[in-house]
Design a protein around this motif. Structure first.
Motif, mmCIF file in Angstrom:
data_model
loop_
_atom_site.group_PDB
_atom_site.id
_atom_site.type_symbol
_atom_site.label_atom_id
_atom_site.label_comp_id
_atom_site.label_asym_id
_atom_site.label_seq_id
_atom_site.Cartn_x
_atom_site.Cartn_y
_atom_site.Cartn_z
ATOM 1 N N ARG A 55 0.551 -1.277 -0.065
ATOM 2 C CA ARG A 55 0.065 0.108 0.098
ATOM 3 C C ARG A 55 0.895 1.169 0.135
ATOM 4 N N LEU A 56 0.448 2.401 -0.729
ATOM 5 C CA LEU A 56 1.240 3.396 -0.774
ATOM 6 C C LEU A 56 0.671 4.348 0.484
ATOM 7 N N THR A 57 1.980 4.520 1.286
ATOM 8 C CA THR A 57 1.594 5.434 2.334
ATOM 9 C C THR A 57 1.464 6.542 2.208
ATOM 10 N N CYS A 58 0.755 7.540 3.218
ATOM 11 C CA CYS A 58 0.401 8.670 2.870
ATOM 12 C C CYS A 58 0.609 9.497 4.402
ATOM 13 N N THR A 59 1.981 9.658 4.599
ATOM 14 C CA THR A 59 2.290 10.323 5.782
ATOM 15 C C THR A 59 2.960 11.627 5.474
ATOM 16 N N SER A 60 3.457 11.696 4.525
ATOM 17 C CA SER A 60 4.258 13.068 4.349
ATOM 18 C C SER A 60 3.460 14.462 4.104
ATOM 19 N N ASP A 61 4.097 15.440 4.036
ATOM 20 C CA ASP A 61 3.279 16.685 3.748
ATOM 21 C C ASP A 61 2.876 17.041 2.394
ATOM 22 N N VAL A 62 3.252 16.113 1.564
ATOM 23 C CA VAL A 62 2.842 16.183 0.271
ATOM 24 C C VAL A 62 1.516 15.736 -0.015
ATOM 25 N N CYS A 63 0.946 15.013 0.682
ATOM 26 C CA CYS A 63 -0.438 14.392 0.635
ATOM 27 C C CYS A 63 -1.308 15.581 1.103
ATOM 28 N N THR A 64 -2.780 15.414 0.190
ATOM 29 C CA THR A 64 -3.732 16.331 0.579
ATOM 30 C C THR A 64 -4.315 15.873 1.712
ATOM 31 N N GLN A 65 -5.607 16.525 2.292
ATOM 32 C CA GLN A 65 -6.346 16.202 3.126
ATOM 33 C C GLN A 65 -7.277 14.983 2.916
ATOM 34 N N GLU A 66 -7.652 15.109 1.656
ATOM 35 C CA GLU A 66 -8.693 14.109 1.020
ATOM 36 C C GLU A 66 -7.691 12.767 0.853
ATOM 37 N N GLU A 67 -6.535 12.855 0.269
ATOM 38 C CA GLU A 67 -5.790 11.554 0.325
ATOM 39 C C GLU A 67 -5.568 11.033 1.658
ATOM 40 N N ARG A 68 -5.239 11.841 2.752
ATOM 41 C CA ARG A 68 -5.097 11.306 4.010
ATOM 42 C C ARG A 68 -6.474 10.655 4.583
ATOM 43 N N ILE A 69 -7.405 11.063 4.230
ATOM 44 C CA ILE A 69 -8.830 10.487 4.672
ATOM 45 C C ILE A 69 -8.837 9.212 3.973
ATOM 46 N N ARG A 70 -8.864 9.369 2.665
ATOM 47 C CA ARG A 70 -8.813 7.983 1.844
ATOM 48 C C ARG A 70 -8.093 6.939 2.200
ATOM 49 N N TYR A 71 -6.864 7.371 2.679
ATOM 50 C CA TYR A 71 -5.784 6.382 3.320
ATOM 51 C C TYR A 71 -6.434 5.758 4.626
ATOM 52 N N GLU A 72 -6.883 6.578 5.572
ATOM 53 C CA GLU A 72 -7.188 6.288 6.616
ATOM 54 C C GLU A 72 -8.433 5.389 6.671
#
Length: 129
Positions: free
Chosen positions: A66-83
């Protein structure tokens, strides 16, 4: 993909119902009928164990890749989708494990009821001698 998780949800619900039926204090004729019916259902339900294990391995493989989304490059929507995907994966792992555990509980309860019935028959024969 959602169909396999729906199937596992229904299987877990039916296994919970079976375990509850087996553990309630019923009269002996009723519990013997429930145990015999459940014993007949155990063999077809055993095909769900490899299905659950396969889905568990699939979840493990997907979590490793799985691609992780922990850096500041990710948007809020990408973080929510990842979670959300993490929460769904955790729920699905719980489903797979509970299918296996509930099947084992059902098998053991049926086995114990049969052993008790056999021991009661032996005790009855010993009293009649």
């Amino acid at each position: 993909m959602a169909l396999q998780w729906l199937i596992l949800e229904y299987v877990v619900a039916s296994e919970v119902a079976l375990v509850l039926l087996l553990t309630l204090p019923w009269p002996n004729p009723i519990i013997s009928q429930i145990v015999s019916l459940t014993s007949k259902l155990l063999q077809p339900l055993s095909s769900l164990i490899p299905f659950a294990v396969f889905n568990l391995l699939d979840l493990y493989w997907k979590s490793e890749h799985r691609l992780t989304c922990t850096s500041d490059v990710c948007t809020q929507e990408e973080r929510i989708r990842y979670e959300r995907s993490l929460f769904k994966a955790q729920r699905n792992v719980i489903l797979c494990v509970s299918v296996c555990l509930l099947y084992w509980f059902t098998y053991k309860i049926c086995k114990y009821h049969k052993e008790i019935k056999e021991l009661e028959a032996v005790e009855k024969r010993a009293k009649n001698l």
